[in-house]
Design a protein around this motif. Structure first.
Motif, PDB file in Angstrom:
ATOM      1  N   ILE A 225      -1.486  -9.929  51.816  1.00 15.00           N
ATOM      2  CA  ILE A 225      -1.860 -10.911  50.808  1.00 15.00           C
ATOM      3  C   ILE A 225      -0.939 -12.126  50.906  1.00 15.00           C
TER       4      ILE A 225
ATOM      5  N   CYS B 138       0.929 -15.110  48.943  1.00 17.21           N
ATOM      6  CA  CYS B 138       1.438 -15.362  47.599  1.00 17.21           C
ATOM      7  C   CYS B 138       2.094 -16.730  47.557  1.00 17.21           C
TER       8      CYS B 138
ATOM      9  N   THR C 208       3.828 -14.243  52.772  1.00 16.43           N
ATOM     10  CA  THR C 208       2.835 -13.196  52.975  1.00 16.43           C
ATOM     11  C   THR C 208       3.525 -11.851  52.821  1.00 16.43           C
TER      12      THR C 208
ATOM     13  N   LEU D 210      -2.241 -15.704  44.084  1.00 16.37           N
ATOM     14  CA  LEU D 210      -2.542 -14.622  45.018  1.00 16.37           C
ATOM     15  C   LEU D 210      -3.825 -14.947  45.767  1.00 16.37           C
ATOM     16  N   THR D 211      -3.781 -14.897  47.088  1.00 13.09           N
ATOM     17  CA  THR D 211      -4.965 -15.166  47.892  1.00 13.09           C
ATOM     18  C   THR D 211      -5.371 -13.893  48.615  1.00 13.09           C
ATOM     19  N   PHE D 212      -6.504 -13.337  48.204  1.00 15.15           N
ATOM     20  CA  PHE D 212      -7.045 -12.109  48.771  1.00 15.15           C
ATOM     21  C   PHE D 212      -8.072 -12.443  49.838  1.00 15.15           C
ATOM     22  N   GLU D 213      -8.106 -11.636  50.867  1.00 21.09           N
ATOM     23  CA  GLU D 213      -9.121 -11.786  51.914  1.00 21.09           C
ATOM     24  C   GLU D 213      -9.894 -10.470  51.999  1.00 21.09           C
TER      25      GLU D 213
END
Length: 136
Positions: A51, A53, A61, A88-91
């Motif tokens: 993730i 951040c 990361t 927070l960046t979710f993939e």
């Protein structure tokens, strides 16, 4: 240990705890509540995922070790503090595009931090919950 001496010990411990609590500022009291209380509304699912951040000072990361519709456990060595906001960046594989959510550092542990999601809308909360349901 006799019952009366056991009660004295428990009473003494309780009195010492109350004394310590009374000396704390409100922020520290909230931190202690988060550490000792089990305020989780959701079951956590062990889940390993990278993730991205971001704080107001840096981007990094790290890895999620578990996840629920309410938050994550973030394995990290980055210095964080209770109450800190993170982007927070979710993939998620089936999302089509990255999902960006605000998180609040709820507590700090030895290997990371508990992050509670702060949703912008009910729609965002429902999207995250749907992605997580697919993991079960």
């Amino acid at each position: 240990m006799s019952e009366s001496s056991q009660q004295f010990n428990v009473s003494g411990i309780t009195a010492r705890l109350f004394e310590a609590i009374l000396k704390m500022d409100e922020g520290r009291k909230k931190d202690v509540l988060l550490m000792i209380g089990d305020e989780r509304q959701y079951e956590r699912l062990p889940y390993l995922m990278q993730i991205k951040c971001g704080t107001d000072k840096e981007c990094f990361t790290d890895f999620i070790l578990d996840i629920s519709p309410g938050g994550i456990f973030l394995e990290t060595i980055h210095p964080l503090f209770a109450g800190q906001k993170l982007e927070l960046t979710f993939e998620f594989k089936d999302a089509g595009h990255p999902l960006v959510i605000t998180g609040n550092v709820a507590w700090i542990g030895i290997n990371g931090a508990g992050i509670q999601f702060v949703f912008d809308s009910r729609e965002q909360r429902d999207r995250v919950a749907e992605h997580i349901r697919k993991l079960y």
